[in-house]
Design an enzyme around this catalytic site. Structure first.
Site, mmCIF file in Angstrom:
data_model
loop_
_atom_site.group_PDB
_atom_site.id
_atom_site.type_symbol
_atom_site.label_atom_id
_atom_site.label_comp_id
_atom_site.label_asym_id
_atom_site.label_seq_id
_atom_site.Cartn_x
_atom_site.Cartn_y
_atom_site.Cartn_z
ATOM 1 N N LYS A 190 0.840 -1.203 0.000
ATOM 2 C CA LYS A 190 0.000 0.000 0.000
ATOM 3 C C LYS A 190 0.870 1.247 0.000
ATOM 4 C CE LYS A 190 -1.866 2.714 3.041
ATOM 5 N NZ LYS A 190 -1.856 3.962 2.269
ATOM 6 N N GLU A 265 10.855 1.664 9.479
ATOM 7 C CA GLU A 265 11.745 2.775 9.116
ATOM 8 C C GLU A 265 10.961 4.050 9.382
ATOM 9 O OE1 GLU A 265 14.777 2.337 8.344
ATOM 10 O OE2 GLU A 265 14.734 0.190 7.965
ATOM 11 N N CYS A 299 13.386 11.482 5.472
ATOM 12 C CA CYS A 299 13.665 10.977 6.824
ATOM 13 C C CYS A 299 15.108 11.294 7.192
ATOM 14 C CB CYS A 299 13.406 9.485 6.885
ATOM 15 S SG CYS A 299 14.280 8.586 5.613
ATOM 16 N N GLU A 396 10.724 16.259 14.298
ATOM 17 C CA GLU A 396 10.902 16.232 12.853
ATOM 18 C C GLU A 396 9.960 17.255 12.212
ATOM 19 O OE1 GLU A 396 9.432 12.732 10.742
ATOM 20 O OE2 GLU A 396 11.398 12.605 9.797
#
Ligand code: NAD
Length: 502
Positions: A190, A265, A299, A396
């Site tokens: 997905k 991850e 990331c 982040e």
């Protein structure tokens, strides 16, 4: 295959891409006929219309993957035969790279040249996985005594749910799927709902390359619906997820009910540590590239610059000067370095991080605002006067926003580098070997670059410490992650009877 010559003005008349669901080897509409549309974040034009999967479609896809694993040819094929199919996939990716790159740019907003590099890099991962398909092997012990032989087998784990984010849609599915396939697994994939096109295109490549029906199923749909079933279903053996730490943690918690293996991850707040004795130009360039590449939506973005106090003023001034010359704009125009922010929600998140940094006492030394006009663009932004307690130093942002902190000693730098909950990557800039190695050994991160930044190779494992993830992708052990280990404990000759000792 032609190079792309698409321009923004073509988009009004360009027919949107139509994507269906790939279930059991066939392209199908959703059971309930539901559709999902995607508009280009750079041009606000309709660029794709998809069949949108729901729970019933997801259950069908998982059943197909289960059947393909339990009874189909893929897990039973020779490694050499699987390798041949994976190499064919790589060849077809390269043949169709311009069309895939165009799709990626239209949905994600990144410059076309960068999409193209991403697709080419992804083909390399399929080629590398093909080598591992022939190399996957277990172990044996001939040292356990006359009557015992031990053999350790690597068994494909089964059905893998592959869930990917929107920042590098094609690269990230290629960090997972070829390695799962090399091991003999089957999968349900997905992509993020806003960037599904390139993964749907991959589906046709898999069919054309000879991946058998059901071995890979592709669902376009929402995380909270499709993703939720993929995370919780008892017929799924493993979850391979890339995305935010918050969604990743919730997925791990939900997957625990069926005790799936997980490979995660997740996010990062990656420091680039710049010492006074660095190669100046290289470090300035890496600071700029590290935060603006992919509009900071990586990331691995170097979202924190930790710079030694003695050079901080001059270094930051140069970073700001170069940042002013970074070309932001239409990702279809050659020479543009930073394209659009991928979603409206992400734009809001970035702006709110900038506002809260200011509210907490930091200074927006450059940029900080959305650029007016069509498309979701944001100014390259540098935030100075940041301290380690501020949210901008710890959380982040996932945008082109650089937070600058300063330090005095090597120990301070390492301490600062390790002061977030993340541990994905870091860089050290110094021309002194001891400084580089001391910092690199003590930084808690899955990748430490020394005098370079954001480079990657299929051979080198990738993943994070702490809340940046669980497990590693790539590298020579990448296929092993998609296996179970089985011990064969074999007895040779007569066995001593426990009940009636001889
Ligand atoms: P996200 O977590 O919002 O979504 C990731 C995927 O999870 C999408 O496909 C989404 O549809 C799906 N999802 C959402 N809710 C779900 C649920 N309840 N159950 C199952 N699946 C669900 O992340 P994003 O915004 O698409 O991507 C950005 C994030 O990804 C950033 O935090 C970034 O750091 C991270 N990322 C990490 C890496 C890495 O390798 N460490 C690489 C790229 C991106």
């Amino acid at each position: 295959m032609k190079n792309s010559s698409l321009t923004a003005s073509d988009l009004a008349t360009r027919a949107p891409f139509h994507g269906q669901l790939l279930i059991d080897g066939a392209w199908v509409e959703a059971v309930d006929g539901s559709k999902l549309e995607r508009r280009s974040p750079a041009h606000d034009q309709l660029v794709a219309v998809y069949a949108q999967a729901g729970v019933a479609d997801t259950e069908k896809a998982i059943a197909a993957a289960r059947k393909a694993f339990d009874h189909g040819p893929w897990p039973r094929m020779k490694g050499a035969d699987r390798a041949r199919v994976l190499r064919k996939v790589a060849d077809l990716i390269l043949e169709r790279k311009h069309a895939i790159a165009e799709m990626e740019t239209l949905e994600n907003g990144k410059p076309l040249a960068q999409s193209l590099a991403e697709i080419e890099g992804s083909a390399d991962l399929w080629q590398y996985a093909a080598t591992l398909a022939r190399n996957l092997h277990g172990d044996s012990y001939n040292t356990l005594g006359e009557s015992t032989l031990g053999v350790v087998l690597r068994d494909p784990i089964g059905v893998v749910s592959v869930i990917t984010p929107w920042n590098f849609p094609f690269l990230i599915v290629s960090q997972k799927l070829p390695f799962a396939l090399a091991a003999g697994c089957t999968a349900v994939v997905k992509p993020a709902e806003v960037t599904s096109g390139s993964t749907v295109m991959l589906g046709q490549i898999l069919i054309d390359a000879g991946v058998p029906p059901g071995a890979v199923n592709i669902l376009v749909g929402r995380g909270s619906v499709v993703g939720d079933v993929m995370v919780t279903h008892e017929d799924v053996d493993m979850l391979s997820f890339t995305g935010s730490t918050a969604v990743g943690k919730a997925a791990v918690a939900k997957s625990a009910a069926t005790l799936k293996k997980v490979s995660m991850e997740l996010g990062g707040k990656n420091p680039q540590i710049v010492f006074a004795d660095c190669d100046w130009d290289a470090a300035v360039d890496a600071a700029v590239y590290g935060i603006y590449f992919n509009a900071g939506q990586c990331c691995n973005s170097g979202s924190r610059i930790l710079v030694q106090e003695t050079i901080a003023k001059k270094f930051v001034a140069e970073v700001i000067e170069r940042s002013k010359h970074v070309k932001v704009g239409d990702p279809l125009v050659a020479g543009v370095q930073v394209g659009a922010i991928t979603t409206e929600k992400q734009m809001e998140t970035i702006l709110s991080h900038i506002n809260s940094a200011q509210a907490q006492g930091a200074t927006v030394a450059l940029g900080g605002s959305r650029i007016a006009g069509t498309g979701m663009y944001i100014e390259p932004t540098v935030v100075t006067g940041v301290t380690r307690e501020m949210a901008i130093a710890r959380e982040e942002v996932f945008g082109p926003v650089l937070a600058v902190l300063t330090f005095n000693t090597v120990d301070d730098a390492i301490d600062l580098a390790n002061s977030t909950l993340y541990g994905l990557s870091a860089a050290v800039w110094s021309q002194d070997f001891s400084t580089c190695m001391t910092a690199a050994r003590r930084i808690k991160a899955g990748t430490v670059w020394i005098n370079t930044f954001l480079e990657g190779h299929a051979e080198l494992p990738f993943g994070g410490y702490h809340e940046s993830g669980i497990g590693r992708e790539l590298g020579r052990f990448a296929t092993e992650d998609y296996t179970e280990t089985k011990t064969l404990h074999m007895h040779l000759g007569p066995r001593t009877d426990w009940y009636l000792p001889r």
